[in-house]
Design an enzyme around this catalytic site. Sequence first.
Site, PDB file in Angstrom:
ATOM      1  N   SER A  47       0.798  -1.235   0.000  1.00 42.40           N
ATOM      2  CA  SER A  47       0.000   0.000   0.000  1.00 42.40           C
ATOM      3  C   SER A  47       0.830   1.285   0.000  1.00 42.40           C
ATOM      4  CB  SER A  47      -0.927   0.021   1.215  1.00 42.40           C
ATOM      5  OG  SER A  47      -0.167  -0.088   2.408  1.00 42.40           O
ATOM      6  N   ASP A 339      -4.016   7.673   8.022  1.00 47.43           N
ATOM      7  CA  ASP A 339      -4.771   6.727   8.850  1.00 47.43           C
ATOM      8  C   ASP A 339      -3.783   6.034   9.786  1.00 47.43           C
ATOM      9  OD1 ASP A 339      -3.444   4.915   7.235  1.00 47.43           O
ATOM     10  OD2 ASP A 339      -5.210   4.333   6.077  1.00 47.43           O
ATOM     11  N   HIS A 342      -0.740   4.708   7.180  1.00 45.96           N
ATOM     12  CA  HIS A 342      -0.205   5.385   6.000  1.00 45.96           C
ATOM     13  C   HIS A 342      -0.038   6.888   6.182  1.00 45.96           C
ATOM     14  CE1 HIS A 342      -2.663   1.858   4.700  1.00 45.96           C
ATOM     15  NE2 HIS A 342      -1.566   1.594   4.027  1.00 45.96           N
TER      16      HIS A 342
END
Length: 365
Positions: A47, A339, A342
């Site tokens: 991610s 978040d 990240h």
Amino acid sequence: MATRNLLFSLFCFFLLCLFSGEQQVVEATRGSPFAFKPKKLFVFGDSYADTGNNRKALASSWKFPYGITFPGKPAGRFSDGRVLTDFVAEYFGIKTPIPYRWRKELSGRLKYGVNFAYGGTGVFQTLSPEPNMTVQIDFLEQLLNESVYTKRGLKSAVALVSLAGNDYNTYLFNNGTAACLSNQYASCGQGLPAFIASVVGQLTVNLKRIHDLGVRKVAVTSLQPLGCLPRSTAQFSFQQCNGEENNGVNLHNQLLAQAVNTLNKQTNSTSFFVVDVYNAFWTVINRKNQAHQVSPSFENPLKPCCVGVSAAFSCGSVDEKGVKQYTLCTNPKSTFFWDTFHPTQQGWAAVYSTEALQNSLKQLY
Ligand SMILES: *[C@@H]1O[C@H](CO)[C@@H](O)[C@H](O)[C@H]1NC(C)=O
Ligand SMILES: *[C@@H]1O[C@H](CO)[C@@H](O)[C@H](O)[C@H]1NC(C)=O
Ligand SMILES: *[C@@H]1O[C@H](CO)[C@@H](O)[C@H](O)[C@H]1NC(C)=O
Ligand SMILES: *[C@@H]1O[C@H](CO)[C@@H](O)[C@H](O)[C@H]1NC(C)=O
């Protein structure tokens, strides 16, 4: 006298060599007409690098408020905006490569490379059903087999490989005791160091394989301080990192540095290098303590912008009635983390501008 002159001119000659050697080094950097100019970027990993490969039904990255800063709506990036891939592509002067899942629709952009990264994945099977790194590399091999790319064409290509810790999350989930799961790493048993070695071992196999396919330079991220991610600092009200968790990170990064050295020796090259995300994160996280504030800096770098109202919810969660179950800060530019895992776009911009990251990226040339 003659001897002295000879010695003197030899000495000068030697100096000149040194000097012109240095010239060459300087010239072989960015922007010089003789420098390596990458034309394609291939991205593998998770991610921190994914720009939209995850299936919409699976990933929070396709839910509001992801993407609110860029492109203005959820588009598959795990952030409010741009991620590491976008900044690295910009540095190399290449357009951000398209996600692999859009290779048919956006085939005109294949000339800039492809992003094969899938959020949630690792080198081994993780909790995500998306393709692991081995399968991601198979995708590139398949594009070579289909003559979308040629081995020769990959000579102007660079790879970015991101490993942000999903293998470790999975290990703790499968093998951890309750205490271990709440990030008390010492209670995770003897297995963890061996597992770290096996993760780096598989990562090394993957890096070698990408190079063997013909990619000229292979950049791999060091592991960020996992103990400083909001999911670990929440227990300390986002005021301090979990030092124990960072010990495992240090072992990973030591083994990775050794592996990269060995790969360069084995290939008699400087094809492999580490993108030092670890030290870049540390620099940004510690900035608030500096007297002289460097921009961008953040009031509390450990506190994320978007968090679930309780541990059962995460950024982007809504209940059955569609009522949001998370809180969002007023300005994502004011926080380092987006978040619990990240960085924000501004966070990545800060990471990108650190000396640690800039010096890492220079190793391309
Ligand atoms: C990657 O995934 C494939 C397909 O699920 C699996 O066969 C393979 O064993 C996995 N590779 C590793 C190194 O775990
Ligand atoms: C690519 O072609 C080679 C040689 O035919 C084959 O061994 C390999 O499995 C193929 N790879 C993929 C991913 O299709
Ligand atoms: C941890 O769990 C995985 C399966 O989830 C297993 O394959 C592995 O051997 C375990 N490792 C240790 C050290 O127990
Ligand atoms: C490694 O590269 C150098 C410089 O190109 C060359 O002189 C040397 O012979 C190479 N060594 C091996 C083992 O290939």
